[in-house]
Design a protein around this motif. Structure first.
Motif, PDB file in Angstrom:
ATOM      1  N   THR A  66      17.441  28.246   3.878  1.00 41.16           N
ATOM      2  CA  THR A  66      18.503  28.794   3.045  1.00 41.16           C
ATOM      3  C   THR A  66      18.048  30.139   2.499  1.00 41.16           C
ATOM      4  O   THR A  66      16.985  30.227   1.887  1.00 41.16           O
ATOM      5  CB  THR A  66      18.817  27.840   1.875  1.00 41.16           C
ATOM      6  N   PRO A  67      18.826  31.202   2.725  1.00 41.44           N
ATOM      7  CA  PRO A  67      18.434  32.514   2.188  1.00 41.44           C
ATOM      8  C   PRO A  67      18.379  32.478   0.662  1.00 41.44           C
ATOM      9  O   PRO A  67      19.109  31.709   0.028  1.00 41.44           O
ATOM     10  CB  PRO A  67      19.552  33.447   2.664  1.00 41.44           C
ATOM     11  N   PRO A  68      17.537  33.297   0.067  1.00 45.86           N
ATOM     12  CA  PRO A  68      17.486  33.328  -1.395  1.00 45.86           C
ATOM     13  C   PRO A  68      18.763  33.931  -1.974  1.00 45.86           C
ATOM     14  O   PRO A  68      19.331  34.866  -1.406  1.00 45.86           O
ATOM     15  CB  PRO A  68      16.267  34.210  -1.698  1.00 45.86           C
ATOM     16  N   ALA A  69      19.195  33.393  -3.096  1.00 47.80           N
ATOM     17  CA  ALA A  69      20.447  33.843  -3.722  1.00 47.80           C
ATOM     18  C   ALA A  69      20.376  35.289  -4.172  1.00 47.80           C
ATOM     19  O   ALA A  69      21.401  35.965  -4.261  1.00 47.80           O
ATOM     20  CB  ALA A  69      20.791  32.932  -4.898  1.00 47.80           C
ATOM     21  N   PHE A  70      19.164  35.807  -4.438  1.00 48.12           N
ATOM     22  CA  PHE A  70      19.088  37.185  -4.917  1.00 48.12           C
ATOM     23  C   PHE A  70      19.637  38.179  -3.903  1.00 48.12           C
ATOM     24  O   PHE A  70      20.122  39.246  -4.278  1.00 48.12           O
ATOM     25  CB  PHE A  70      17.664  37.567  -5.355  1.00 48.12           C
ATOM     26  N   ILE A  71      19.601  37.840  -2.615  1.00 40.27           N
ATOM     27  CA  ILE A  71      20.183  38.740  -1.611  1.00 40.27           C
ATOM     28  C   ILE A  71      21.675  38.897  -1.874  1.00 40.27           C
ATOM     29  O   ILE A  71      22.201  40.008  -1.905  1.00 40.27           O
ATOM     30  CB  ILE A  71      19.926  38.226  -0.177  1.00 40.27           C
ATOM     31  N   ASN A 117      29.284  38.656   0.538  1.00 41.52           N
ATOM     32  CA  ASN A 117      28.402  38.146  -0.503  1.00 41.52           C
ATOM     33  C   ASN A 117      28.933  36.875  -1.148  1.00 41.52           C
ATOM     34  O   ASN A 117      28.149  35.994  -1.497  1.00 41.52           O
ATOM     35  CB  ASN A 117      28.133  39.232  -1.544  1.00 41.52           C
ATOM     36  N   VAL A 118      30.239  36.765  -1.300  1.00 42.88           N
ATOM     37  CA  VAL A 118      30.816  35.519  -1.817  1.00 42.88           C
ATOM     38  C   VAL A 118      30.547  34.385  -0.825  1.00 42.88           C
ATOM     39  O   VAL A 118      30.156  33.281  -1.216  1.00 42.88           O
ATOM     40  CB  VAL A 118      32.320  35.685  -2.104  1.00 42.88           C
ATOM     41  N   LEU A 119      30.738  34.651   0.466  1.00 38.68           N
ATOM     42  CA  LEU A 119      30.442  33.644   1.484  1.00 38.68           C
ATOM     43  C   LEU A 119      28.962  33.253   1.459  1.00 38.68           C
ATOM     44  O   LEU A 119      28.616  32.076   1.542  1.00 38.68           O
ATOM     45  CB  LEU A 119      30.803  34.165   2.876  1.00 38.68           C
ATOM     46  N   LEU A 120      28.103  34.251   1.330  1.00 40.85           N
ATOM     47  CA  LEU A 120      26.667  33.980   1.294  1.00 40.85           C
ATOM     48  C   LEU A 120      26.299  33.121   0.096  1.00 40.85           C
ATOM     49  O   LEU A 120      25.598  32.108   0.227  1.00 40.85           O
ATOM     50  CB  LEU A 120      25.878  35.295   1.278  1.00 40.85           C
ATOM     51  N   LEU A 121      26.769  33.496  -1.084  1.00 40.44           N
ATOM     52  CA  LEU A 121      26.439  32.733  -2.289  1.00 40.44           C
ATOM     53  C   LEU A 121      27.021  31.320  -2.247  1.00 40.44           C
ATOM     54  O   LEU A 121      26.366  30.358  -2.660  1.00 40.44           O
ATOM     55  CB  LEU A 121      26.900  33.484  -3.536  1.00 40.44           C
ATOM     56  N   ALA A 122      28.239  31.184  -1.725  1.00 36.59           N
ATOM     57  CA  ALA A 122      28.837  29.847  -1.597  1.00 36.59           C
ATOM     58  C   ALA A 122      28.050  29.006  -0.597  1.00 36.59           C
ATOM     59  O   ALA A 122      27.804  27.816  -0.826  1.00 36.59           O
ATOM     60  CB  ALA A 122      30.299  29.955  -1.171  1.00 36.59           C
ATOM     61  N   GLY A 123      27.637  29.604   0.509  1.00 38.99           N
ATOM     62  CA  GLY A 123      26.838  28.886   1.499  1.00 38.99           C
ATOM     63  C   GLY A 123      25.479  28.484   0.949  1.00 38.99           C
ATOM     64  O   GLY A 123      24.988  27.384   1.228  1.00 38.99           O
ATOM     65  N   ILE A 124      24.862  29.361   0.166  1.00 42.06           N
ATOM     66  CA  ILE A 124      23.574  29.048  -0.449  1.00 42.06           C
ATOM     67  C   ILE A 124      23.733  27.887  -1.422  1.00 42.06           C
ATOM     68  O   ILE A 124      22.933  26.950  -1.432  1.00 42.06           O
ATOM     69  CB  ILE A 124      22.986  30.291  -1.140  1.00 42.06           C
ATOM     70  N   ARG A 125      24.784  27.936  -2.225  1.00 41.84           N
ATOM     71  CA  ARG A 125      25.022  26.846  -3.195  1.00 41.84           C
ATOM     72  C   ARG A 125      25.259  25.521  -2.461  1.00 41.84           C
ATOM     73  O   ARG A 125      24.723  24.483  -2.842  1.00 41.84           O
ATOM     74  CB  ARG A 125      26.204  27.184  -4.083  1.00 41.84           C
ATOM     75  N   ARG A 126      26.051  25.571  -1.400  1.00 40.33           N
ATOM     76  CA  ARG A 126      26.334  24.355  -0.630  1.00 40.33           C
ATOM     77  C   ARG A 126      25.046  23.808  -0.008  1.00 40.33           C
ATOM     78  O   ARG A 126      24.777  22.606  -0.056  1.00 40.33           O
ATOM     79  CB  ARG A 126      27.360  24.654   0.460  1.00 40.33           C
ATOM     80  N   ALA A 127      24.233  24.687   0.575  1.00 41.54           N
ATOM     81  CA  ALA A 127      22.980  24.245   1.207  1.00 41.54           C
ATOM     82  C   ALA A 127      22.002  23.704   0.179  1.00 41.54           C
ATOM     83  O   ALA A 127      21.328  22.699   0.420  1.00 41.54           O
ATOM     84  CB  ALA A 127      22.354  25.403   1.975  1.00 41.54           C
TER      85      ALA A 127
END
Length: 146
Positions: free
Chosen positions: A80-85, A112-122
């Motif tokens: 999972t990529p880090p949320a800071f990205i 970025n919304v997709l990335l943060l949502a994906g990070i939260r889901r993962a």
């Protein structure tokens, strides 16, 4: 979601750089860039060659491609990529949208919304899997003395 975010970053960064070099005709100044013509150029009164350089190769396009490819690389390996990205690129996109509009900043915000949502889901999925593997924290173990 993470994969979509990574691809949006890669495609947007590449489109910006290639578009600047071709559609905006920045590539016509490449000879000057490699001859040292920009070394003494005044940034406050930019020459057309310097402006073309900052619009294309020195723009955010190339680093955005690198960030997107990093997100995709991590995702392919199940990391999972880090949320800071997502937060840093999202903040940068909002700042850019406030300073210069109209521009295609919403594309970066969507990524970025997709990335943060994906990070939260993962992260949630990983946390739940860890709890299930170790036995839920709601299970109590009791012992009785005989």
């Amino acid at each position: 979601m993470i994969k979509w975010a990574g691809w949006l970053m890669v495609l947007f960064g590449a489109a910006h750089t290639i578009g600047a070099l071709t559609l905006e005709k920045a590539a016509q100044y490449v000879g000057g860039w490699f001859s040292g013509a920009l070394w003494g150029d005044d940034l406050a009164a930019m020459s057309p060659a310097n402006s073309a350089y900052w619009l294309s190769l020195a723009s955010f396009g190339v680093p955005l491609v690198v960030a997107g490819l990093t997100v995709l690389w991590l995702d392919r390996r199940g990391i999972t990529p880090p949320a800071f990205i997502g937060w840093l690129l999202g903040g940068w996109a909002v700042l850019g949208a406030v300073i210069l509009e109209p521009a295609p900043w919403p594309i970066i915000l969507v990524a970025n919304v997709l990335l943060l949502a994906g990070i939260r889901r993962a992260t949630t999925r990983d946390r739940m899997a860890a709890e299930n593997a170790t036995g839920s924290s709601s299970v109590q173990i009791t012992s009785s003395a005989s």
